[in-house]
Design a protein around this motif. Structure first.
Motif, PDB file in Angstrom:
ATOM      1  N   ASP A 126      48.730  14.748  45.253  1.00  0.00           N
ATOM      2  CA  ASP A 126      49.906  14.430  46.301  1.00  0.00           C
ATOM      3  C   ASP A 126      50.894  13.372  45.746  1.00  0.00           C
ATOM      4  N   ALA A 127      52.029  13.537  46.007  1.00  0.00           N
ATOM      5  CA  ALA A 127      53.151  12.388  45.203  1.00  0.00           C
ATOM      6  C   ALA A 127      53.043  11.220  45.742  1.00  0.00           C
ATOM      7  N   GLY A 128      52.466  11.272  47.141  1.00  0.00           N
ATOM      8  CA  GLY A 128      52.505  10.014  47.720  1.00  0.00           C
ATOM      9  C   GLY A 128      51.385   9.017  47.354  1.00  0.00           C
ATOM     10  N   GLY A 129      50.333   9.169  46.582  1.00  0.00           N
ATOM     11  CA  GLY A 129      49.374   8.298  46.402  1.00  0.00           C
ATOM     12  C   GLY A 129      48.178   8.843  45.543  1.00  0.00           C
ATOM     13  N   PHE A 130      47.160   8.960  46.369  1.00  0.00           N
ATOM     14  CA  PHE A 130      45.571   9.124  45.673  1.00  0.00           C
ATOM     15  C   PHE A 130      45.723  10.136  44.425  1.00  0.00           C
ATOM     16  N   GLY A 131      44.625   9.950  43.738  1.00  0.00           N
ATOM     17  CA  GLY A 131      44.448  11.040  42.717  1.00  0.00           C
ATOM     18  C   GLY A 131      45.198  10.647  41.430  1.00  0.00           C
ATOM     19  N   GLY A 132      45.960  11.586  41.329  1.00  0.00           N
ATOM     20  CA  GLY A 132      46.864  11.338  40.066  1.00  0.00           C
ATOM     21  C   GLY A 132      46.469  12.150  38.681  1.00  0.00           C
ATOM     22  N   ASN A 133      44.937  12.682  38.912  1.00  0.00           N
ATOM     23  CA  ASN A 133      44.664  13.593  38.099  1.00  0.00           C
ATOM     24  C   ASN A 133      45.292  15.043  37.877  1.00  0.00           C
ATOM     25  N   ALA A 134      45.230  15.478  36.618  1.00  0.00           N
ATOM     26  CA  ALA A 134      46.186  16.948  36.597  1.00  0.00           C
ATOM     27  C   ALA A 134      45.091  17.877  37.319  1.00  0.00           C
ATOM     28  N   THR A 135      46.259  18.869  37.897  1.00  0.00           N
ATOM     29  CA  THR A 135      45.587  19.963  38.642  1.00  0.00           C
ATOM     30  C   THR A 135      46.276  21.107  38.168  1.00  0.00           C
ATOM     31  N   ALA A 136      45.426  22.258  38.526  1.00  0.00           N
ATOM     32  CA  ALA A 136      46.196  23.736  37.965  1.00  0.00           C
ATOM     33  C   ALA A 136      46.120  24.693  39.051  1.00  0.00           C
ATOM     34  N   PRO A 137      47.246  25.063  39.691  1.00  0.00           N
ATOM     35  CA  PRO A 137      47.275  26.083  40.520  1.00  0.00           C
ATOM     36  C   PRO A 137      46.582  27.322  39.853  1.00  0.00           C
ATOM     37  N   ALA A 138      46.244  28.316  40.533  1.00  0.00           N
ATOM     38  CA  ALA A 138      45.775  29.558  39.844  1.00  0.00           C
ATOM     39  C   ALA A 138      46.186  30.682  40.710  1.00  0.00           C
ATOM     40  N   CYS A 139      46.874  31.843  40.207  1.00  0.00           N
ATOM     41  CA  CYS A 139      47.317  32.945  41.026  1.00  0.00           C
ATOM     42  C   CYS A 139      46.774  34.144  40.316  1.00  0.00           C
ATOM     43  N   ASP A 140      46.423  35.000  41.285  1.00  0.00           N
ATOM     44  CA  ASP A 140      45.797  36.285  40.896  1.00  0.00           C
ATOM     45  C   ASP A 140      45.966  37.368  41.916  1.00  0.00           C
ATOM     46  N   TYR A 141      45.670  38.528  41.487  1.00  0.00           N
ATOM     47  CA  TYR A 141      45.647  39.866  42.516  1.00  0.00           C
ATOM     48  C   TYR A 141      44.168  40.070  42.317  1.00  0.00           C
ATOM     49  N   THR A 142      43.389  39.631  43.269  1.00  0.00           N
ATOM     50  CA  THR A 142      42.086  39.966  43.372  1.00  0.00           C
ATOM     51  C   THR A 142      41.258  40.164  44.652  1.00  0.00           C
ATOM     52  N   ASP A 143      40.346  40.615  44.759  1.00  0.00           N
ATOM     53  CA  ASP A 143      39.662  40.563  46.097  1.00  0.00           C
ATOM     54  C   ASP A 143      38.368  39.701  46.068  1.00  0.00           C
ATOM     55  N   SER A 169      35.911  46.959  39.273  1.00  0.00           N
ATOM     56  CA  SER A 169      37.235  47.184  39.343  1.00  0.00           C
ATOM     57  C   SER A 169      38.167  46.972  37.966  1.00  0.00           C
ATOM     58  N   VAL A 170      37.404  46.370  36.898  1.00  0.00           N
ATOM     59  CA  VAL A 170      38.346  45.643  35.817  1.00  0.00           C
ATOM     60  C   VAL A 170      37.777  46.487  34.521  1.00  0.00           C
ATOM     61  N   PRO A 171      37.796  47.686  34.365  1.00  0.00           N
ATOM     62  CA  PRO A 171      37.298  48.299  32.979  1.00  0.00           C
ATOM     63  C   PRO A 171      38.304  48.059  32.191  1.00  0.00           C
ATOM     64  N   HIS A 172      39.667  47.739  32.625  1.00  0.00           N
ATOM     65  CA  HIS A 172      40.572  47.577  31.472  1.00  0.00           C
ATOM     66  C   HIS A 172      41.021  46.047  31.181  1.00  0.00           C
ATOM     67  N   GLY A 173      40.188  45.089  31.944  1.00  0.00           N
ATOM     68  CA  GLY A 173      40.363  43.892  31.906  1.00  0.00           C
ATOM     69  C   GLY A 173      41.441  43.247  32.859  1.00  0.00           C
ATOM     70  N   PHE A 174      41.698  41.896  33.012  1.00  0.00           N
ATOM     71  CA  PHE A 174      42.676  41.409  33.877  1.00  0.00           C
ATOM     72  C   PHE A 174      43.302  40.166  33.280  1.00  0.00           C
ATOM     73  N   GLY A 175      44.337  39.748  34.086  1.00  0.00           N
ATOM     74  CA  GLY A 175      45.030  38.605  33.638  1.00  0.00           C
ATOM     75  C   GLY A 175      45.288  37.659  35.033  1.00  0.00           C
ATOM     76  N   TYR A 176      45.622  36.585  34.735  1.00  0.00           N
ATOM     77  CA  TYR A 176      46.127  35.606  35.696  1.00  0.00           C
ATOM     78  C   TYR A 176      47.046  34.394  35.370  1.00  0.00           C
ATOM     79  N   THR A 177      47.614  33.650  36.408  1.00  0.00           N
ATOM     80  CA  THR A 177      48.313  32.681  35.746  1.00  0.00           C
ATOM     81  C   THR A 177      47.686  31.397  36.180  1.00  0.00           C
ATOM     82  N   THR A 178      48.035  30.165  35.376  1.00  0.00           N
ATOM     83  CA  THR A 178      47.712  29.074  36.052  1.00  0.00           C
ATOM     84  C   THR A 178      48.930  28.019  35.672  1.00  0.00           C
ATOM     85  N   GLY A 179      49.178  27.136  36.667  1.00  0.00           N
ATOM     86  CA  GLY A 179      49.958  26.075  36.446  1.00  0.00           C
ATOM     87  C   GLY A 179      51.392  26.253  37.279  1.00  0.00           C
TER      88      GLY A 179
END
Lengths: 145, 197
Positions: free
Chosen positions: A92-109, B119-129
């Motif tokens: 939070d830019a407002g305070g607490f923490g300050g440690n680096a974090t990393a969002p993660a995005c994927d297409y997964t179930d 579901s991943v016989p061909h692998g997968f990838g994702y982003t961070t940051g």
């Protein structure tokens, strides 16, 4: 059992000090801060944004939950590879923490995880995004203390 | 046909099930709704496509504490460090039902993403940051005999990324949209989503 309320992390401290009146005032104040800081209306317009998912399923409060002492967060979609899913614990830019974090995005179930640079030092909340679109699908998010 | 029916039935059953996880501090957290890894069909044949998992395991292959191996629902004794470059390091952890990729970006923090192994016989990838900060890290796993992947970026030129031990990791400027590679069976592509805070 981990609390699922927006201020669950603070409630233990309140119990310890027994200052109920002070706690009530703080909760009221924090409710205002939480609402203004983490509401969808204040999210930045972007490719993926905070709190843009239509629903967080079993834990709807997680859209604005666990705003302190987050260790890590995880999210997942109930459908496979049809929606991009992001997990994030963000300082939070407002305070607490300050440690680096990393969002993660994927297409997964399955779960997507975002960890703090140092446990229990980050702020933010787990969120699930769907490219800013309303979705009929259910999403699930949780955080660990 | 029977196998397909069995797989479909398993997925439907899993989708209706309730999973339970234990957090790092011992709390029990109910996870209802989405498929639980334990309910997926086993797919050991897919694991055989990633020879890094069969290599001798060293201390470097263990997931760092900062990547919270306890948070994953996979057998973490299988972890292997698959790549380490200026952008960061990545570990694959997999069993017959779940395959996870944990990433420690050079910028700090850590992430992981898991997929059902079948579901991943061909692998997968994702982003961070955060793309709003100018760049994101793309990481992934690919089967044996793939030595390079191509990251496709919105409004920018493709970026070629080398593969080592079934893994790749690279910093990408802009918003990546997919990653692809071509092997003997043809071209394989995985969509990428990027956070832009």
């Amino acid at each position: 059992m981990a609390s699922r309320s927006c201020f669950g992390g603070l409630s233990l401290s309140f119990a310890r000090i027994g200052a109920l009146l002070t706690a009530a005032v703080m909760v009221a104040t924090l409710a205002s801060v939480c609402a203004s800081t983490f509401s969808p209306s204040t999210a930045h317009a972007s490719f993926f944004t905070f709190c843009s998912a239509a629903s967080l399923g079993a834990y709807p409060n997680d859209r604005c939950a666990h705003s302190v002492s987050r260790q890590y967060a995880w999210t997942r979609s109930s459908v496979a590879v049809t929606s991009g899913v992001c997990a994030i614990v963000k300082t939070d830019a407002g305070g607490f923490g300050g440690n680096a974090t990393a969002p993660a995005c994927d297409y997964t179930d399955q779960w997507v995880y975002s960890y703090c640079g140092s446990p229990y030092s980050c702020n933010g909340y787990p969120t699930v995004t769907n490219n800013g679109q309303s979705s009929p699908y259910q999403f699930y998010a949780a955080a660990n203390f | 046909m029977l196998k397909r029916i069995a797989v479909a039935a398993a997925i439907v059953a899993a989708a209706a099930g309730v999973g339970t996880a234990v957090s790092a501090n011992g709390d029990s957290t109910s996870r209802s709704g989405p498929p639980a890894a334990a309910d997926f069909p086993s797919a050991p044949g897919n694991l055989a496509r990633f020879s890094a998992l069969k290599s001798a395991r060293t201390s470097a292959d263990a997931l760092p504490d900062a990547l919270h191996p306890e948070s994953l629902e996979v057998d973490t004794s299988t972890s292997r460090k698959i790549t380490s470059r200026p952008a960061g390091s990545a570990w694959i952890t997999a069993d017959d039902k779940l395959t996870c990729l944990s990433v420690q970006p050079s910028g700090g923090g850590g992430t992981a993403s898991c997929h059902s192994t079948y579901s991943v016989p061909h692998g997968f990838g994702y982003t961070t940051g955060d793309a709003s900060e100018g760049a994101v890290t793309v990481a992934g796993v690919v089967p044996d005999a793939v030595d390079q992947v191509v990251v496709h970026i919105k409004g920018a030129a493709d970026q070629k990324v080398p593969v080592s031990r079934n893994g790749y990791i690279a910093e990408v400027k802009g918003s990546p949209t997919s990653v692809s590679y071509t092997d003997a069976s043809g071209e394989h592509s995985w969509p990428l989503a990027a956070f832009n805070g």
